[in-house]
Design a protein around this motif. Structure first.
Motif, mmCIF file in Angstrom:
data_model
loop_
_atom_site.group_PDB
_atom_site.id
_atom_site.type_symbol
_atom_site.label_atom_id
_atom_site.label_comp_id
_atom_site.label_asym_id
_atom_site.label_seq_id
_atom_site.Cartn_x
_atom_site.Cartn_y
_atom_site.Cartn_z
ATOM 1 N N SER A 67 7.262 6.888 9.852
ATOM 2 C CA SER A 67 7.122 6.379 11.213
ATOM 3 C C SER A 67 7.109 7.541 12.196
ATOM 4 C CB SER A 67 8.260 5.410 11.550
ATOM 5 O OG SER A 67 9.502 6.071 11.533
ATOM 6 N N LEU A 68 6.451 7.336 13.308
ATOM 7 C CA LEU A 68 6.313 8.367 14.338
ATOM 8 C C LEU A 68 6.976 7.887 15.613
ATOM 9 C CD1 LEU A 68 4.887 11.117 15.091
ATOM 10 C CD2 LEU A 68 3.084 9.687 16.067
ATOM 11 N N GLN A 86 4.498 -2.782 7.407
ATOM 12 C CA GLN A 86 5.070 -3.093 6.100
ATOM 13 C C GLN A 86 5.434 -1.826 5.325
ATOM 14 O OE1 GLN A 86 5.472 -6.332 5.395
ATOM 15 N NE2 GLN A 86 6.374 -6.118 3.347
ATOM 16 N N ASP A 87 4.713 -0.729 5.589
ATOM 17 C CA ASP A 87 4.903 0.500 4.826
ATOM 18 C C ASP A 87 5.970 1.418 5.405
ATOM 19 O OD1 ASP A 87 2.779 -0.247 3.099
ATOM 20 O OD2 ASP A 87 1.325 0.518 4.555
ATOM 21 N N ILE A 88 6.369 1.197 6.655
ATOM 22 C CA ILE A 88 7.283 2.148 7.289
ATOM 23 C C ILE A 88 8.561 1.478 7.797
ATOM 24 C CG2 ILE A 88 5.429 3.724 7.964
ATOM 25 C CD1 ILE A 88 5.510 2.527 10.749
ATOM 26 N N THR A 138 17.293 6.206 7.068
ATOM 27 C CA THR A 138 17.105 7.215 6.030
ATOM 28 C C THR A 138 15.792 7.007 5.298
ATOM 29 O OG1 THR A 138 18.392 5.859 4.480
ATOM 30 C CG2 THR A 138 19.560 7.586 5.693
ATOM 31 N N THR A 139 15.472 5.763 4.979
ATOM 32 C CA THR A 139 14.215 5.432 4.311
ATOM 33 C C THR A 139 13.715 4.100 4.872
ATOM 34 O OG1 THR A 139 14.962 6.467 2.264
ATOM 35 C CG2 THR A 139 13.094 4.954 2.120
ATOM 36 N N PRO A 140 12.455 4.028 5.323
ATOM 37 C CA PRO A 140 11.466 5.100 5.404
ATOM 38 C C PRO A 140 11.882 6.163 6.434
ATOM 39 C CG PRO A 140 10.426 2.952 5.500
ATOM 40 C CD PRO A 140 11.895 2.739 5.678
#
Length: 466
Positions: free
Chosen positions: A155-156, A374-376, A459-461
């Protein structure tokens, strides 16, 4: 050797032979470039006879007083070559000389560009002297094998709470900002310019008002922000080819920084003006108009431009791009907006209703989408985003009844909860232009808003920071 391998090798040899034939023929074709004579100038298009030059190459057209104007070959028909000028044609004369320069569009790049403001031809506008070209790249860029691109997994931080919490942006994502006039689009761009965690910022001001260039450089970027930024300006009074090249130049510069392993934020204002410039060029050379007067080449140029952004191959940097899309009359279904939604990785919609209510940024969370969410994000985060959207949708569905006092509490538990939390929701969505909210703080604020539980550090993502 197997039969399949034998066939494969034979086919490969045939392709190689054909490629060598084409390569050997290419210099002979380029060698036919010759000087021509200007026969016709109507509207934006120049027609020359006797001129032979490849499509996309540059020519120089002589004007009165010995001045020369650059033009690009955009088409041909029989012995006529169509050219589009990149500057004003004052002093143009019949039968003027048209001389091929033998050059295609190239872009000067390098560390010396940081902190500079240039036009669509790479000429400095900031009065700080000429640029020192360290490297040269093609204006059209080079394509990247989609299977070689690094996936979007981080993520940004863009510094805007509503986006960080509800529409999380991934590093390397391409996002559209859909807005009509006067709803805070430029203000939101300015916030992201100052607060986004990126190594380099490349700004393309394409087809906008000329006064906005200085405002953006001095007020939005400021001296500190300009140190890590490159601004390419092609205002509305420039010819359509110059506006088109402004967008291509900004993207080429961003690509070069990405290839150096840096994380780049590309802001283009606006994608609609880029499409309109291509429409003017296409119609001038005789392309048939299709949807609302846009020729087919417009819808071919849009994905070609947007696909150049994104993550590089093998982890070599990234370009996170924001393209503003102007919605005429707040029509979200107009052709360019509809085409942009299909090729971008998400869209953030700014609506006049929210802006008129005095809430900024005027983001309509219900109709905005981040396709990489969904990915981040993790499961608890996504559940809170869905819950807030349900509350907002339920409240807006009953807005008129609530406004006149006709809604009776107890009819719908979701609406009841939305009513109880509505002042806090509005406070959460609003943000002052001088205030920055990182991803961790935004996620924590969302958790406190909905369940009064403080979330652990992310911590994740992972979240990309400066």
């Amino acid at each position: 050797m197997s039969i399949a391998a034998s066939h494969w090798r034979e086919a490969r040899n045939l392709r190689l032979a054909a490629r060598l034939d084409n390569t050997s023929a290419q210099p002979r074709a380029l060698g036919l470039a010759r000087e021509g004579v200007l026969r016709r100038a109507v509207g934006l298009t120049l027609e020359a006879s006797g001129c032979s030059a490849p499509l996309g190459s540059r020519c120089r057209v002589e004007t009165s007083g010995g001045r020369w104007v650059d033009a690009e070959v955009v088409g041909f028909s029989g012995d006529r070559t169509f050219l589009m000028p990149s500057a004003d044609l004052e002093g143009l004369l019949p039968n003027a000389r048209v001389v091929p320069s033998g050059q295609r569009g190239e872009v000067a790049v390098g560390e010396a560009l940081l902190g500079r403001v240039i036009d669509s031809d790479g000429v400095p506008l900031d009065g700080r002297g000429p640029l020192r070209a360290e490297h040269w790249v093609g204006l059209a860029g080079t394509s990247i094998n989609p299977l070689m691109r690094e996936p979007i997994t981080r993520s940004l931080d863009v510094g805007v709470r509503a986006i960080n919490a509800l529409l999380p942006i991934g590093r390397g994502q391409r996002v559209g900002l859909f807005a009509g006039s006067g709803v805070g689009k430029s203000t939101l761009l300015g916030m992201m310019t100052r607060f986004t965690a990126a190594d380099v910022i490349v700004v393309g001001l394409i087809g906008e008002r000329g006064r906005e260039v200085r405002d953006f450089v001095e007020a939005t970027l400021g001296e500190e922000g300009l140190r890590r930024a490159v601004v390419v300006a092609a205002p509305a009074d420039r010819p359509p080819l110059a506006r088109l090249h402004g967008a291509l130049r900004a993207t080429a510069i961003a690509e070069w920084y990405r290839d150096q392993g840096l994380h780049v934020l590309l802001l283009m204002d606006s994608l609609t003006r880029f499409a309109q410039a291509q429409r003017e060029i296409g119609l001038s050379v005789g392309e048939p108009p299709t949807t609302r007067g846009y020729p087919p080449s417009v819808f071919a140029k849009l994905p070609a431009l947007v696909e150049r952004a994104g993550n590089g191959a093998d982890g070599r940097g990234s370009i996170t791009a924001f393209y503003t899309v102007l919605t005429e009359g707040d029509d979200q279904q107009e052709p360019i907006a509809d085409a942009a939604r299909a090729i971008l990785d998400g869209h953030i919609v700014l609506t006049r209703r929210i802006a008129d209510a005095g809430q900024y940024p005027a983001i309509d969370v219900e109709v905005s989408v981040s396709r990489v969410m969904q990915d981040i994000t993790d499961a608890p985060w996504r559940e809170r985003i869905r819950k807030l959207k349900r509350l907002m949708s339920a409240y807006n569905a009953q807005r008129d009844l609530i406004a006149i006092g006709a809604y009776q509490r107890g009819n719908d538990p979701v609406v009841d909860e939305a009513l109880a939390r509505w002042p806090s929701i509005l406070q959460f969505l609003g943000q002052d232009v001088s205030e920055a909210a990182d991803v961790a703080a935004s996620r924590d604020a969302l958790a406190r808003l909905l369940d009064d539980v403080r979330t652990p550090p992310i911590t994740t993502p992972t979240t990309e920071t400066a």
